[in-house]
Design a protein around this motif. Structure first.
Motif, PDB file in Angstrom:
ATOM      1  N   MET A 106      -2.375  10.713  -0.202  1.00 58.03           N
ATOM      2  CA  MET A 106      -1.066  11.224  -0.315  1.00 58.03           C
ATOM      3  C   MET A 106       0.198  11.101   0.816  1.00 58.03           C
ATOM      4  O   MET A 106       1.439  10.622   1.527  1.00 58.03           O
ATOM      5  CB  MET A 106      -0.710  12.745  -1.166  1.00 58.03           C
ATOM      6  N   MET A 107      -1.380  11.529   1.948  1.00 53.86           N
ATOM      7  CA  MET A 107      -0.658  11.316   3.723  1.00 53.86           C
ATOM      8  C   MET A 107      -0.521   9.331   3.876  1.00 53.86           C
ATOM      9  O   MET A 107       0.274   9.401   4.705  1.00 53.86           O
ATOM     10  CB  MET A 107      -1.783  12.298   4.646  1.00 53.86           C
ATOM     11  N   ILE A 108      -1.160   9.082   3.291  1.00 52.91           N
ATOM     12  CA  ILE A 108      -1.403   7.521   4.022  1.00 52.91           C
ATOM     13  C   ILE A 108      -0.134   6.903   3.143  1.00 52.91           C
ATOM     14  O   ILE A 108       0.706   5.697   3.401  1.00 52.91           O
ATOM     15  CB  ILE A 108      -2.605   6.847   3.357  1.00 52.91           C
ATOM     16  N   SER A 109      -0.121   7.393   1.606  1.00 60.41           N
ATOM     17  CA  SER A 109       1.275   6.724   0.573  1.00 60.41           C
ATOM     18  C   SER A 109       2.336   7.018   1.965  1.00 60.41           C
ATOM     19  O   SER A 109       2.998   5.856   1.534  1.00 60.41           O
ATOM     20  CB  SER A 109       1.156   6.580  -0.471  1.00 60.41           C
ATOM     21  N   PHE A 110       2.348   7.867   1.941  1.00 62.38           N
ATOM     22  CA  PHE A 110       3.634   8.360   2.652  1.00 62.38           C
ATOM     23  C   PHE A 110       4.841   7.508   3.369  1.00 62.38           C
ATOM     24  O   PHE A 110       5.139   7.138   3.611  1.00 62.38           O
ATOM     25  CB  PHE A 110       4.330  10.218   2.555  1.00 62.38           C
ATOM     26  N   GLU A 111       2.841   7.512   4.343  1.00 64.95           N
ATOM     27  CA  GLU A 111       3.988   6.621   5.710  1.00 64.95           C
ATOM     28  C   GLU A 111       3.822   5.250   4.950  1.00 64.95           C
ATOM     29  O   GLU A 111       4.626   4.805   5.769  1.00 64.95           O
ATOM     30  CB  GLU A 111       2.260   6.979   6.428  1.00 64.95           C
ATOM     31  N   GLY A 112       2.726   5.337   3.999  1.00 66.20           N
ATOM     32  CA  GLY A 112       2.865   3.465   3.946  1.00 66.20           C
ATOM     33  C   GLY A 112       4.062   3.532   3.343  1.00 66.20           C
ATOM     34  O   GLY A 112       5.240   1.935   3.553  1.00 66.20           O
ATOM     35  N   PHE A 113       4.713   4.012   2.848  1.00 65.95           N
ATOM     36  CA  PHE A 113       6.255   3.920   1.889  1.00 65.95           C
ATOM     37  C   PHE A 113       7.472   3.100   2.862  1.00 65.95           C
ATOM     38  O   PHE A 113       8.370   2.866   2.658  1.00 65.95           O
ATOM     39  CB  PHE A 113       6.447   5.375   0.795  1.00 65.95           C
ATOM     40  N   SER A 114       7.355   4.628   4.178  1.00 70.41           N
ATOM     41  CA  SER A 114       8.169   4.738   5.340  1.00 70.41           C
ATOM     42  C   SER A 114       8.226   3.890   5.895  1.00 70.41           C
ATOM     43  O   SER A 114       8.815   3.325   6.651  1.00 70.41           O
ATOM     44  CB  SER A 114       8.250   5.721   5.894  1.00 70.41           C
ATOM     45  N   GLU A 115       6.737   2.776   5.827  1.00 69.03           N
ATOM     46  CA  GLU A 115       6.864   1.767   6.523  1.00 69.03           C
ATOM     47  C   GLU A 115       6.676   0.315   6.075  1.00 69.03           C
ATOM     48  O   GLU A 115       7.256  -1.040   6.712  1.00 69.03           O
ATOM     49  CB  GLU A 115       5.225   1.604   7.477  1.00 69.03           C
ATOM     50  N   LEU A 116       7.423   0.514   4.761  1.00 66.03           N
ATOM     51  CA  LEU A 116       7.462  -1.147   3.924  1.00 66.03           C
ATOM     52  C   LEU A 116       9.120  -1.280   4.364  1.00 66.03           C
ATOM     53  O   LEU A 116       9.796  -0.280   4.869  1.00 66.03           O
ATOM     54  CB  LEU A 116       8.186  -0.501   2.621  1.00 66.03           C
ATOM     55  N   PRO A 117       8.917  -2.389   4.360  1.00 67.14           N
ATOM     56  CA  PRO A 117       8.270  -3.762   4.362  1.00 67.14           C
ATOM     57  C   PRO A 117       7.417  -4.493   4.972  1.00 67.14           C
ATOM     58  O   PRO A 117       7.321  -5.638   4.822  1.00 67.14           O
ATOM     59  CB  PRO A 117       9.719  -4.244   3.746  1.00 67.14           C
ATOM     60  N   LYS A 118       6.881  -3.838   5.816  1.00 67.45           N
ATOM     61  CA  LYS A 118       5.982  -4.515   7.169  1.00 67.45           C
ATOM     62  C   LYS A 118       4.974  -4.703   6.401  1.00 67.45           C
ATOM     63  O   LYS A 118       4.614  -3.477   5.579  1.00 67.45           O
ATOM     64  CB  LYS A 118       6.284  -3.639   7.716  1.00 67.45           C
ATOM     65  N   THR A 119       3.715  -5.436   6.453  1.00 66.21           N
ATOM     66  CA  THR A 119       2.861  -5.675   6.298  1.00 66.21           C
ATOM     67  C   THR A 119       1.953  -4.067   6.305  1.00 66.21           C
ATOM     68  O   THR A 119       1.393  -3.402   5.134  1.00 66.21           O
ATOM     69  CB  THR A 119       2.243  -6.642   6.651  1.00 66.21           C
ATOM     70  N   LYS A 120       1.758  -3.386   7.579  1.00 61.60           N
ATOM     71  CA  LYS A 120       1.076  -2.263   7.168  1.00 61.60           C
ATOM     72  C   LYS A 120       1.292  -1.398   6.831  1.00 61.60           C
ATOM     73  O   LYS A 120       0.354  -0.795   5.778  1.00 61.60           O
ATOM     74  CB  LYS A 120       1.046  -1.132   8.948  1.00 61.60           C
ATOM     75  N   TRP A 122       2.429  -2.253   3.228  1.00 62.92           N
ATOM     76  CA  TRP A 122       2.608  -2.524   2.455  1.00 62.92           C
ATOM     77  C   TRP A 122       0.441  -2.522   1.835  1.00 62.92           C
ATOM     78  O   TRP A 122      -0.179  -1.843   1.088  1.00 62.92           O
ATOM     79  CB  TRP A 122       2.271  -4.287   2.102  1.00 62.92           C
ATOM     80  N   LEU A 123      -0.168  -2.412   3.256  1.00 63.32           N
ATOM     81  CA  LEU A 123      -1.032  -3.039   3.475  1.00 63.32           C
ATOM     82  C   LEU A 123      -1.694  -0.840   2.828  1.00 63.32           C
ATOM     83  O   LEU A 123      -2.827  -1.038   2.000  1.00 63.32           O
ATOM     84  CB  LEU A 123      -2.240  -2.836   4.422  1.00 63.32           C
ATOM     85  N   LYS A 124      -1.661   0.325   3.531  1.00 64.43           N
ATOM     86  CA  LYS A 124      -1.462   1.539   2.896  1.00 64.43           C
ATOM     87  C   LYS A 124      -1.622   1.576   1.804  1.00 64.43           C
ATOM     88  O   LYS A 124      -1.872   1.852   1.190  1.00 64.43           O
ATOM     89  CB  LYS A 124      -0.970   1.823   4.288  1.00 64.43           C
ATOM     90  N   VAL A 125      -0.470   0.737   0.897  1.00 62.50           N
ATOM     91  CA  VAL A 125      -0.831   1.668   0.164  1.00 62.50           C
ATOM     92  C   VAL A 125      -1.481   0.676  -0.976  1.00 62.50           C
ATOM     93  O   VAL A 125      -1.329   1.767  -1.806  1.00 62.50           O
ATOM     94  CB  VAL A 125       1.067   0.517  -0.632  1.00 62.50           C
ATOM     95  N   ILE A 126      -1.317  -0.585  -0.925  1.00 61.36           N
ATOM     96  CA  ILE A 126      -2.690  -0.809  -1.450  1.00 61.36           C
ATOM     97  C   ILE A 126      -3.511  -0.152  -1.119  1.00 61.36           C
ATOM     98  O   ILE A 126      -4.058  -0.347  -2.671  1.00 61.36           O
ATOM     99  CB  ILE A 126      -2.495  -2.549  -0.827  1.00 61.36           C
ATOM    100  N   TRP A 127      -3.966  -0.190  -0.387  1.00 61.34           N
ATOM    101  CA  TRP A 127      -5.419   0.211  -0.265  1.00 61.34           C
ATOM    102  C   TRP A 127      -5.142   2.290  -1.326  1.00 61.34           C
ATOM    103  O   TRP A 127      -6.445   1.950  -1.344  1.00 61.34           O
ATOM    104  CB  TRP A 127      -5.849   1.238   1.193  1.00 61.34           C
ATOM    105  N   VAL A 128      -3.833   2.857  -0.931  1.00 62.83           N
ATOM    106  CA  VAL A 128      -4.050   4.053  -1.872  1.00 62.83           C
ATOM    107  C   VAL A 128      -4.091   3.753  -3.489  1.00 62.83           C
ATOM    108  O   VAL A 128      -5.172   4.388  -4.389  1.00 62.83           O
ATOM    109  CB  VAL A 128      -3.092   5.103  -1.588  1.00 62.83           C
ATOM    110  N   ILE A 129      -3.453   2.508  -3.630  1.00 60.27           N
ATOM    111  CA  ILE A 129      -3.826   2.135  -5.217  1.00 60.27           C
ATOM    112  C   ILE A 129      -5.379   1.716  -5.414  1.00 60.27           C
ATOM    113  O   ILE A 129      -5.362   1.863  -6.253  1.00 60.27           O
ATOM    114  CB  ILE A 129      -2.477   1.365  -5.153  1.00 60.27           C
ATOM    115  N   ALA A 130      -5.444   0.480  -4.793  1.00 62.47           N
ATOM    116  CA  ALA A 130      -6.930   0.115  -5.062  1.00 62.47           C
ATOM    117  C   ALA A 130      -7.747   0.990  -4.868  1.00 62.47           C
ATOM    118  O   ALA A 130      -9.042   0.369  -5.678  1.00 62.47           O
ATOM    119  CB  ALA A 130      -7.462  -0.716  -4.767  1.00 62.47           C
ATOM    120  N   SER A 131      -7.973   1.961  -4.273  1.00 66.37           N
ATOM    121  CA  SER A 131      -9.422   3.075  -4.243  1.00 66.37           C
ATOM    122  C   SER A 131      -9.002   4.047  -5.390  1.00 66.37           C
ATOM    123  O   SER A 131      -9.934   5.222  -5.418  1.00 66.37           O
ATOM    124  CB  SER A 131      -8.744   4.212  -2.357  1.00 66.37           C
ATOM    125  N   HIS A 132      -8.080   4.922  -5.714  1.00 64.79           N
ATOM    126  CA  HIS A 132      -7.447   5.662  -6.316  1.00 64.79           C
ATOM    127  C   HIS A 132      -8.295   4.816  -7.650  1.00 64.79           C
ATOM    128  O   HIS A 132      -9.055   5.317  -9.117  1.00 64.79           O
ATOM    129  CB  HIS A 132      -6.372   5.827  -6.617  1.00 64.79           C
TER     130      HIS A 132
END
Length: 184
Positions: A106-120, A122-132
């Protein structure tokens, strides 16, 4: 059959995580007003952590209660991949690990969502989904009769995901701390 239900349930959980981010994003101004320190750069991570705690609690209750109901029966269910351990014990460990993962996700995805559309972001959101997905599919090793000690491998996969996720969260908090120190 497990693989289909895991695929759908993780996808639905991740969509709900995104929806919850959108909801919290709209409520953030009001939450900042009632917080002890309204201008703190740590408010968003705190909100994400608390949201992750609630998400983890809900997930743990839904996931473990059905197993506890089955424990009312006359016998003890043993874990198929680790026949010396009960399924209740292995499931309790797995549920605890998933609770920790949900808080960090949740912490990683919230930060990732707030940083979109930057690559960082997207990488955080992809990490959350892939690791889940990885952690969820690893739990299928618990019921495997082909893989000996599959429950141990499942727990190791979850611990590795927690370690990487914790490192990502620590880096994020460290950068926020440096940012707050430079603004003072």
């Amino acid at each position: 059959m497990h693989f289909v239900s895991i695929t759908y349930s993780v996808a639905i959980q991740e969509l709900c995580r995104w929806g919850f981010y959108l909801l919290l994003n709209r409520a953030e101004a009001g939450l900042n007003i009632v917080s002890a320190n309204p201008k703190s750069p740590f408010n968003r991570p705190v909100f994400a952590f608390v949201s992750g705690y609630g998400y983890a609690l809900m997930s743990a209750l839904v996931g473990y209660i059905s197993l506890l109901v089955e424990s009312i029966g006359p016998g003890v269910m043993m874990c198929p991949s680790c026949p010396k351990a009960t399924l209740y014990f292995i499931s309790a460990i797995t549920t605890s690990l998933f609770s920790l993962m949900h808080m960090s996700w949740m912490m990683i995805s919230f930060e990732g969502f707030s940083e979109l559309p930057k690559t960082k972001g997207w990488l955080k959101v992809i990490w959350v989904i892939a690791s889940h997905y990885g952690a969820s599919f690893a739990t299928t090793l618990n019921s495997s009769i082909i893989v000996s000690n599959g429950c141990i491998y499942s727990i190791i996969v979850c611990l590795c995901i927690i370690a990487v996720s914790g490192y990502i969260v620590a880096l994020s908090l460290k950068s926020r701390f440096k940012l707050s120190r430079s603004q003072q």
